[in-house]
Design a protein around this motif. Structure first.
Motif, PDB file in Angstrom:
ATOM      1  N   SER A 185      36.835  43.769  30.938  1.00  0.00           N
ATOM      2  CA  SER A 185      35.806  43.421  31.922  1.00  0.00           C
ATOM      3  C   SER A 185      34.407  43.617  31.353  1.00  0.00           C
ATOM      4  O   SER A 185      33.531  42.772  31.541  1.00  0.00           O
ATOM      5  CB  SER A 185      35.996  44.267  33.182  1.00  0.00           C
ATOM      6  OG  SER A 185      34.970  44.014  34.113  1.00  0.00           O
ATOM      7  N   GLU A 239      31.721  40.591  30.797  1.00  0.00           N
ATOM      8  CA  GLU A 239      30.388  40.624  31.410  1.00  0.00           C
ATOM      9  C   GLU A 239      29.283  40.583  30.365  1.00  0.00           C
ATOM     10  O   GLU A 239      28.269  39.898  30.551  1.00  0.00           O
ATOM     11  CB  GLU A 239      30.265  41.875  32.282  1.00  0.00           C
ATOM     12  CG  GLU A 239      31.157  41.858  33.513  1.00  0.00           C
ATOM     13  CD  GLU A 239      31.125  43.167  34.261  1.00  0.00           C
ATOM     14  OE1 GLU A 239      30.287  44.018  33.885  1.00  0.00           O
ATOM     15  OE2 GLU A 239      31.913  43.340  35.207  1.00  0.00           O
ATOM     16  N   SER A 259      26.538  33.212  44.401  1.00  0.00           N
ATOM     17  CA  SER A 259      27.763  33.882  43.961  1.00  0.00           C
ATOM     18  C   SER A 259      28.469  34.532  45.142  1.00  0.00           C
ATOM     19  O   SER A 259      29.704  34.497  45.236  1.00  0.00           O
ATOM     20  CB  SER A 259      27.426  34.935  42.903  1.00  0.00           C
ATOM     21  OG  SER A 259      26.824  34.355  41.772  1.00  0.00           O
ATOM     22  N   ASN A 260      27.717  35.141  46.032  1.00  0.00           N
ATOM     23  CA  ASN A 260      28.321  35.759  47.215  1.00  0.00           C
ATOM     24  C   ASN A 260      29.038  34.728  48.086  1.00  0.00           C
ATOM     25  O   ASN A 260      30.149  34.975  48.576  1.00  0.00           O
ATOM     26  CB  ASN A 260      27.230  36.471  48.013  1.00  0.00           C
ATOM     27  CG  ASN A 260      27.768  37.190  49.229  1.00  0.00           C
ATOM     28  OD1 ASN A 260      28.426  38.215  49.123  1.00  0.00           O
ATOM     29  ND2 ASN A 260      27.503  36.625  50.407  1.00  0.00           N
ATOM     30  N   LEU A 304      32.297  33.569  46.311  1.00  0.00           N
ATOM     31  CA  LEU A 304      33.360  34.572  46.431  1.00  0.00           C
ATOM     32  C   LEU A 304      33.954  34.597  47.832  1.00  0.00           C
ATOM     33  O   LEU A 304      35.145  34.890  48.002  1.00  0.00           O
ATOM     34  CB  LEU A 304      32.808  35.949  46.064  1.00  0.00           C
ATOM     35  CG  LEU A 304      32.480  36.165  44.580  1.00  0.00           C
ATOM     36  CD1 LEU A 304      31.803  37.504  44.372  1.00  0.00           C
ATOM     37  CD2 LEU A 304      33.742  36.072  43.736  1.00  0.00           C
ATOM     38  N   PRO A 310      38.177  33.637  47.536  1.00  0.00           N
ATOM     39  CA  PRO A 310      38.327  35.067  47.196  1.00  0.00           C
ATOM     40  C   PRO A 310      39.422  35.343  46.169  1.00  0.00           C
ATOM     41  O   PRO A 310      39.336  36.312  45.423  1.00  0.00           O
ATOM     42  CB  PRO A 310      38.659  35.707  48.551  1.00  0.00           C
ATOM     43  CG  PRO A 310      39.250  34.606  49.362  1.00  0.00           C
ATOM     44  CD  PRO A 310      38.583  33.353  48.917  1.00  0.00           C
ATOM     45  N   GLN A 345      37.192  34.906  38.813  1.00  0.00           N
ATOM     46  CA  GLN A 345      37.332  36.344  38.842  1.00  0.00           C
ATOM     47  C   GLN A 345      36.210  37.043  38.059  1.00  0.00           C
ATOM     48  O   GLN A 345      35.899  38.201  38.310  1.00  0.00           O
ATOM     49  CB  GLN A 345      38.703  36.753  38.264  1.00  0.00           C
ATOM     50  CG  GLN A 345      39.875  36.343  39.139  1.00  0.00           C
ATOM     51  CD  GLN A 345      39.828  36.986  40.514  1.00  0.00           C
ATOM     52  OE1 GLN A 345      39.570  38.175  40.632  1.00  0.00           O
ATOM     53  NE2 GLN A 345      40.047  36.184  41.554  1.00  0.00           N
ATOM     54  N   TRP A 346      35.624  36.319  37.107  1.00  0.00           N
ATOM     55  CA  TRP A 346      34.514  36.910  36.336  1.00  0.00           C
ATOM     56  C   TRP A 346      33.268  37.081  37.197  1.00  0.00           C
ATOM     57  O   TRP A 346      32.386  37.893  36.876  1.00  0.00           O
ATOM     58  CB  TRP A 346      34.188  36.014  35.150  1.00  0.00           C
ATOM     59  CG  TRP A 346      33.816  34.599  35.546  1.00  0.00           C
ATOM     60  CD1 TRP A 346      34.670  33.558  35.740  1.00  0.00           C
ATOM     61  CD2 TRP A 346      32.521  34.108  35.825  1.00  0.00           C
ATOM     62  NE1 TRP A 346      33.986  32.434  36.110  1.00  0.00           N
ATOM     63  CE2 TRP A 346      32.656  32.739  36.165  1.00  0.00           C
ATOM     64  CE3 TRP A 346      31.243  34.672  35.812  1.00  0.00           C
ATOM     65  CZ2 TRP A 346      31.562  31.947  36.498  1.00  0.00           C
ATOM     66  CZ3 TRP A 346      30.158  33.873  36.134  1.00  0.00           C
ATOM     67  CH2 TRP A 346      30.322  32.528  36.466  1.00  0.00           C
ATOM     68  N   ASN A 368      31.897  38.717  39.891  1.00  0.00           N
ATOM     69  CA  ASN A 368      32.177  39.842  40.778  1.00  0.00           C
ATOM     70  C   ASN A 368      30.927  40.691  40.964  1.00  0.00           C
ATOM     71  O   ASN A 368      29.870  40.432  40.379  1.00  0.00           O
ATOM     72  CB  ASN A 368      33.334  40.686  40.217  1.00  0.00           C
ATOM     73  CG  ASN A 368      33.115  41.030  38.746  1.00  0.00           C
ATOM     74  OD1 ASN A 368      31.994  41.268  38.310  1.00  0.00           O
ATOM     75  ND2 ASN A 368      34.199  41.034  37.987  1.00  0.00           N
ATOM     76  N   GLY A 369      31.081  41.724  41.811  1.00  0.00           N
ATOM     77  CA  GLY A 369      29.950  42.590  42.102  1.00  0.00           C
ATOM     78  C   GLY A 369      29.451  43.355  40.898  1.00  0.00           C
ATOM     79  O   GLY A 369      28.249  43.629  40.761  1.00  0.00           O
ATOM     80  N   SER A 370      30.371  43.719  39.985  1.00  0.00           N
ATOM     81  CA  SER A 370      29.963  44.453  38.787  1.00  0.00           C
ATOM     82  C   SER A 370      29.034  43.622  37.916  1.00  0.00           C
ATOM     83  O   SER A 370      28.037  44.127  37.383  1.00  0.00           O
ATOM     84  CB  SER A 370      31.210  44.866  37.993  1.00  0.00           C
ATOM     85  OG  SER A 370      30.841  45.497  36.792  1.00  0.00           O
ATOM     86  N   GLY A 387      30.456  39.508  48.051  1.00  0.00           N
ATOM     87  CA  GLY A 387      31.738  38.895  48.333  1.00  0.00           C
ATOM     88  C   GLY A 387      32.453  39.404  49.567  1.00  0.00           C
ATOM     89  O   GLY A 387      33.613  39.035  49.803  1.00  0.00           O
TER      90      GLY A 387
END
Length: 490
Positions: free
Chosen positions: A16, A20, A84-85, A88, A92, A98-99, A101-103, A336
């Motif tokens: 991950s 990122e 992005s939100n 997602l 979902p 999947q890349w 994401n919130g991170s 998301g």
């Protein structure tokens, strides 16, 4: 089994982090390449230059390009987070996103904040002092001597800023905790200093954006082809051509000793050629471009401006009745988990359009202000010093744009990273005053823009234009014929 699960979690975390980092690098590489082409388009081309100066200019160019890329990232960060939100929420469980994401979003916000601090307090001052340095007296001239002088100037500048902020904090909040917190350079001092810079950027946006919102109509009117109503373009082109030939004969007939008159005539000839080019472009334009595109763009600008002012007015009412409307209110549900807009995906798209519209308007308003008019870059004729000044100005504006959008209620997206740690965002009176000033100043600028022609004609009808009571009237007496080939009359 527990050991295998722990190893599997470590591998997932490692992959991950690598994914990122790769995405952040690719996004920044694209922004850097685009920024490089933009700067080289305006940078002055030097024919002959010494090797040392060429190296200094090249280093300053790379640092300015990095700063402009960071500015573009800060502008795109908020729209990217909003879209992005929504993606997602719509997909979902989709494997291919999947890349997203919130991170990753949190990491981008932290990187944007870190790089903004780095460019604002280190790279741009270094580029400016490095460009102006010559080396200390008594030392051997060269790159090393210039780097040494630049580093000494940076240290002195850092001590000066540190002393000013320390004294200001002591005067405003004179307690032991506040004084001790200033010794924590990384956790308190830099965010506090960046908060002050962000506040200055928001104040600059408060000045530039309303002016830009009113100037956008004029700028788009110059870029687009206006409808030809009761106009004979062939006759106007014929008159302009005769005037051009007359000026050319006068220039050829003057002797070289009358240098001042020749320069005036050449400038007038250049203006006539520019006017002729505009008239020829209007003649070649299609009927769709003349009669449909221009009105549609003007109506679209009017709608976007009206929606912006309406959202600010609604945000003022929300501030008066709801504490959670504050920019430093309650935290949102996270990336998301829930839509940030009342109208879902359509509302999010509208927020993104308004954010870009406000940024473009702020840049137009910045260069329209009389004090910053000299900063306007020119194609192939902009010095590196002016490029550095433009990059710093755009960085300040772009860094303050997410804060301004949240403060005005354009978006409900909670600021992540150091963008949301500003103390003044929790002050009700500052936030409310900011919203009120933005709504009032924008309304006044729009009224002035749409009533300027009527006001000019009233001044002329009453004979007050001879008293030079307004800048617009004074300018209209000395202007050349407009794009339609004749002066505007009532």
């Amino acid at each position: 089994m527990e050991g295998e699960d722990e190893v599997s979690l470590r591998e997932q975390h490692f992959h991950s982090q690598v994914r990122e980092s790769t995405i952040c690098f690719l996004l920044f590489a694209v922004l850097y390449i685009v920024s490089y082409f933009i700067i080289t388009r305006y940078k002055r081309k030097s024919d002959e230059q010494e090797d040392e100066d060429a190296i200094v200019n090249r280093i300053s160019l790379f640092l300015s390009t990095f700063t402009l890329a960071v500015s573009a990232g800060a502008v795109l960060l908020l729209p990217f987070s909003i879209i992005s939100n929504e993606i997602l929420l719509c997909f979902p469980q989709n494997y291919y996103i999947q890349w997203l994401n919130g991170s990753l979003i949190h990491g981008l916000w932290n990187l944007a904040s870190l790089f903004s601090n780095l460019c604002l307090f280190v790279l741009m001052p270094f580029a400016f002092f490095f460009l102006e340095s010559e080396g200390f007296a008594g030392l051997k001239k060269g790159i090393r001597a210039r780097i040494l002088e630049t580093l000494v100037m940076l240290i002195l500048l850092a001590l000066l800023i540190l002393g000013i902020v320390w004294v200001a904090s002591a005067l405003i909040d004179n307690d032991a905790a506040s004084m001790e917190s200033l010794y924590d350079l990384w956790e308190f001092y830099l965010p506090y200093l960046y908060s002050c810079i962000s506040l200055m950027g928001c104040l600059l946006l408060l000045l530039c954006t309303p002016v830009g919102l009113s100037r956008m109509f004029t700028v788009m009117g110059q870029l687009l082809v206006k409808p030809t109503i009761l106009e004979d373009l062939d006759e106007q082109i014929y008159i302009i051509t005769l005037e051009e030939e007359s000026l050319q004969r006068r220039i050829n007939g003057l002797s070289s000793s009358v240098e001042y008159n020749i320069m005036e005539l050449e400038q007038e000839l250049e203006n006539v050629k520019t006017l002729k080019t505009k008239l020829e472009r209007r003649k070649k334009a299609s009927a769709w471009e003349r009669n449909l595109v221009y009105p549609a763009v003007m109506v679209l600008l009017l709608i976007e401006t009206f929606i912006s002012v309406l959202l600010v007015a609604c945000n003022i009412l929300c501030l008066l009745v709801d504490e959670t409307a504050m920019p430093k209110g309650t935290r949102g549900p996270g990336i998301g988990n829930a839509s940030l807009s009342t109208f879902g995906f359509v509302g999010a798209a509208l927020e993104i359009i308004l954010i870009f519209y406000l940024m473009v308007s702020s840049v137009v308003g910045f260069y329209s202000l009389r004090f910053f008019g000299n900063f306007t870059p020119k194609k192939d004729d902009t010095t590196m010093t002016k490029i550095i000044g433009n990059c710093v100005s755009i960085l300040v504006l772009s860094s303050a744009l997410p804060v301004m959008s949240r403060t005005l209620g354009i978006t409900r997206f909670d600021l992540l990273g150091d963008f949301g740690r500003f103390n003044w965002l929790g002050n009700f009176y500052i936030v409310l005053s900011y919203n009120l000033l933005f709504a009032i100043v924008t309304t006044l600028c729009l009224i002035r823009q749409f009533t300027s022609a009527v006001r000019e004609e009233l001044f002329k009808a009453l004979g007050l234009h001879k008293l030079q009571l307004s800048n617009t009237t004074r300018d209209s007496d000395t202007t050349k014929p407009s794009a339609n080939g004749h002066q505007k009359t009532l």
